[in-house]
Design a protein around this motif. Structure first.
Motif, PDB file in Angstrom:
ATOM      1  N   SER A   8       0.832  -1.210   0.000  1.00 13.80           N
ATOM      2  CA  SER A   8       0.000   0.000   0.000  1.00 13.80           C
ATOM      3  C   SER A   8       0.861   1.252   0.000  1.00 13.80           C
ATOM      4  N   GLY A   9       1.966   1.222   0.749  1.00 12.92           N
ATOM      5  CA  GLY A   9       2.884   2.359   0.776  1.00 12.92           C
ATOM      6  C   GLY A   9       3.477   2.648  -0.583  1.00 12.92           C
ATOM      7  N   VAL A  10       3.888   1.605  -1.287  1.00 12.05           N
ATOM      8  CA  VAL A  10       4.458   1.787  -2.630  1.00 12.05           C
ATOM      9  C   VAL A  10       3.411   2.352  -3.578  1.00 12.05           C
ATOM     10  N   ILE A  11       2.195   1.834  -3.507  1.00 10.94           N
ATOM     11  CA  ILE A  11       1.112   2.319  -4.370  1.00 10.94           C
ATOM     12  C   ILE A  11       0.813   3.790  -4.077  1.00 10.94           C
ATOM     13  N   LEU A  12       0.772   4.158  -2.799  1.00 10.59           N
ATOM     14  CA  LEU A  12       0.509   5.562  -2.443  1.00 10.59           C
ATOM     15  C   LEU A  12       1.628   6.484  -2.910  1.00 10.59           C
ATOM     16  N   ILE A  14       3.636   6.017  -5.500  1.00 11.86           N
ATOM     17  CA  ILE A  14       3.516   6.135  -6.961  1.00 11.86           C
ATOM     18  C   ILE A  14       2.363   7.068  -7.331  1.00 11.86           C
ATOM     19  N   ALA A  15       1.214   6.894  -6.677  1.00 14.07           N
ATOM     20  CA  ALA A  15       0.067   7.772  -6.957  1.00 14.07           C
ATOM     21  C   ALA A  15       0.397   9.218  -6.595  1.00 14.07           C
ATOM     22  N   GLY A  16       1.072   9.417  -5.474  1.00 20.64           N
ATOM     23  CA  GLY A  16       1.460  10.771  -5.076  1.00 20.64           C
ATOM     24  C   GLY A  16       2.372  11.428  -6.088  1.00 20.64           C
ATOM     25  N   PHE A  17       3.340  10.663  -6.610  1.00 22.79           N
ATOM     26  CA  PHE A  17       4.235  11.220  -7.626  1.00 22.79           C
ATOM     27  C   PHE A  17       3.497  11.513  -8.927  1.00 22.79           C
ATOM     28  N   ILE A  18       2.585  10.640  -9.304  1.00 22.22           N
ATOM     29  CA  ILE A  18       1.815  10.883 -10.533  1.00 22.22           C
ATOM     30  C   ILE A  18       1.007  12.173 -10.402  1.00 22.22           C
ATOM     31  N   PHE A  19       0.309  12.337  -9.280  1.00 19.08           N
ATOM     32  CA  PHE A  19      -0.508  13.539  -9.096  1.00 19.08           C
ATOM     33  C   PHE A  19       0.340  14.782  -8.832  1.00 19.08           C
ATOM     34  N   THR A  20       1.550  14.596  -8.296  1.00 21.02           N
ATOM     35  CA  THR A  20       2.444  15.742  -8.135  1.00 21.02           C
ATOM     36  C   THR A  20       2.959  16.204  -9.490  1.00 21.02           C
ATOM     37  N   LEU A  21       3.257  15.261 -10.360  1.00 21.00           N
ATOM     38  CA  LEU A  21       3.738  15.629 -11.683  1.00 21.00           C
ATOM     39  C   LEU A  21       2.620  16.182 -12.572  1.00 21.00           C
ATOM     40  N   LYS A  22       1.420  15.642 -12.430  1.00 20.60           N
ATOM     41  CA  LYS A  22       0.263  16.086 -13.228  1.00 20.60           C
ATOM     42  C   LYS A  22      -0.914  16.383 -12.294  1.00 20.60           C
ATOM     43  N   PRO A  23      -0.888  17.502 -11.567  1.00 21.79           N
ATOM     44  CA  PRO A  23      -1.963  17.772 -10.599  1.00 21.79           C
ATOM     45  C   PRO A  23      -3.311  18.069 -11.243  1.00 21.79           C
ATOM     46  N   ASP A  24      -3.328  18.296 -12.540  1.00 12.41           N
ATOM     47  CA  ASP A  24      -4.602  18.587 -13.209  1.00 12.41           C
ATOM     48  C   ASP A  24      -5.307  17.323 -13.709  1.00 12.41           C
ATOM     49  N   LEU A  25      -4.855  16.141 -13.312  1.00 13.67           N
ATOM     50  CA  LEU A  25      -5.550  14.910 -13.689  1.00 13.67           C
ATOM     51  C   LEU A  25      -6.911  14.791 -13.018  1.00 13.67           C
ATOM     52  N   VAL A  26      -7.028  15.299 -11.807  1.00  5.91           N
ATOM     53  CA  VAL A  26      -8.280  15.193 -11.050  1.00  5.91           C
ATOM     54  C   VAL A  26      -9.163  16.415 -11.267  1.00  5.91           C
ATOM     55  N   THR A  27      -8.592  17.589 -11.122  1.00  6.35           N
ATOM     56  CA  THR A  27      -9.362  18.821 -11.298  1.00  6.35           C
ATOM     57  C   THR A  27      -8.676  19.699 -12.340  1.00  6.35           C
ATOM     58  N   LYS A  28      -9.460  20.355 -13.130  1.00  7.39           N
ATOM     59  CA  LYS A  28      -8.916  21.274 -14.133  1.00  7.39           C
ATOM     60  C   LYS A  28      -8.727  22.648 -13.495  1.00  7.39           C
ATOM     61  N   LEU A  48      -0.204  11.958  -0.064  1.00 10.42           N
ATOM     62  CA  LEU A  48      -0.084  10.578  -0.532  1.00 10.42           C
ATOM     63  C   LEU A  48       1.358  10.088  -0.443  1.00 10.42           C
ATOM     64  N   ILE A  49       2.291  10.947  -0.812  1.00  9.69           N
ATOM     65  CA  ILE A  49       3.705  10.564  -0.736  1.00  9.69           C
ATOM     66  C   ILE A  49       4.101  10.314   0.715  1.00  9.69           C
ATOM     67  N   GLY A  50       3.727  11.225   1.609  1.00 12.09           N
ATOM     68  CA  GLY A  50       4.080  11.073   3.025  1.00 12.09           C
ATOM     69  C   GLY A  50       3.455   9.850   3.662  1.00 12.09           C
ATOM     70  N   LEU A  51       2.190   9.607   3.378  1.00  6.82           N
ATOM     71  CA  LEU A  51       1.524   8.430   3.929  1.00  6.82           C
ATOM     72  C   LEU A  51       2.167   7.152   3.381  1.00  6.82           C
ATOM     73  N   GLY A  52       2.507   7.165   2.100  1.00  6.42           N
ATOM     74  CA  GLY A  52       3.188   6.015   1.513  1.00  6.42           C
ATOM     75  C   GLY A  52       4.543   5.765   2.143  1.00  6.42           C
ATOM     76  N   LEU A  53       5.315   6.830   2.364  1.00  6.39           N
ATOM     77  CA  LEU A  53       6.613   6.686   3.027  1.00  6.39           C
ATOM     78  C   LEU A  53       6.445   6.134   4.438  1.00  6.39           C
ATOM     79  N   PHE A  54       5.439   6.621   5.148  1.00  3.41           N
ATOM     80  CA  PHE A  54       5.180   6.145   6.506  1.00  3.41           C
ATOM     81  C   PHE A  54       4.858   4.648   6.505  1.00  3.41           C
ATOM     82  N   LEU A  55       3.959   4.226   5.634  1.00  2.00           N
ATOM     83  CA  LEU A  55       3.578   2.812   5.585  1.00  2.00           C
ATOM     84  C   LEU A  55       4.729   1.930   5.127  1.00  2.00           C
ATOM     85  N   LEU A  56       5.569   2.453   4.268  1.00  3.87           N
ATOM     86  CA  LEU A  56       6.664   1.669   3.721  1.00  3.87           C
ATOM     87  C   LEU A  56       7.799   1.474   4.727  1.00  3.87           C
ATOM     88  N   PHE A  57       8.120   2.515   5.499  1.00  8.28           N
ATOM     89  CA  PHE A  57       9.320   2.454   6.324  1.00  8.28           C
ATOM     90  C   PHE A  57       9.082   2.313   7.824  1.00  8.28           C
TER      91      PHE A  57
END
Length: 119
Positions: A8-12, A14-28, A48-57
């Motif tokens: 779950s941490g890895v998935i979060l 990855i999702a955090g990085f995707i939305f950080t790179l393209k924040p307009d995917l969810v809202t225009k 998402l990145i922080g929660l993923g890091l927390f769950l991972l480490f």
């Protein structure tokens, strides 16, 4: 239970990085957004990145105090990663650098508190 949290941490992350790179995917965004505001639109995805890091480490699930400080440390690290990503993509602004320095100070504070509670 632990492998599920790690996956779950890895998935979060990855999702955090995707939305950080393209924040307009969810809202225009409106058409007149400048680069400074674009960095600010990237930063909320740091959750998402922080929660993923927390769950991972994080591995000590018995101490509540240590867990809270570790979560705040991971969340602050996620914010720093998202802001640095925005700075690299959108350009450098003095006000953004000040925010980054404040976040680094908070990260060191939470790191120190984590270290003190662990020892």
């Amino acid at each position: 239970m632990i492998p599920i949290l790690k996956i779950s941490g890895v998935i979060l992350i990855i999702a955090g990085f995707i939305f950080t790179l393209k924040p307009d995917l969810v809202t225009k965004f409106r058409t007149s957004i400048d680069a400074y505001q674009m960095i600010e639109k990237r930063v909320p995805w740091a959750l998402l990145i922080g929660l993923g890091l927390f769950l991972l480490f994080y591995t000590n699930w018995t101490s509540w105090g240590l867990g809270i400080v570790a979560f705040l440390f991971a969340l602050t690290l996620g914010i720093i990663i998202a802001r640095l990503t925005g700075l690299l993509i959108d350009g450098f602004f003095v006000k953004q650098i000040w925010w980054l320095l404040i976040e680094l100070a908070v990260l060191f504070l939470f790191g120190f508190l984590y270290w003190k509670q662990k020892h």
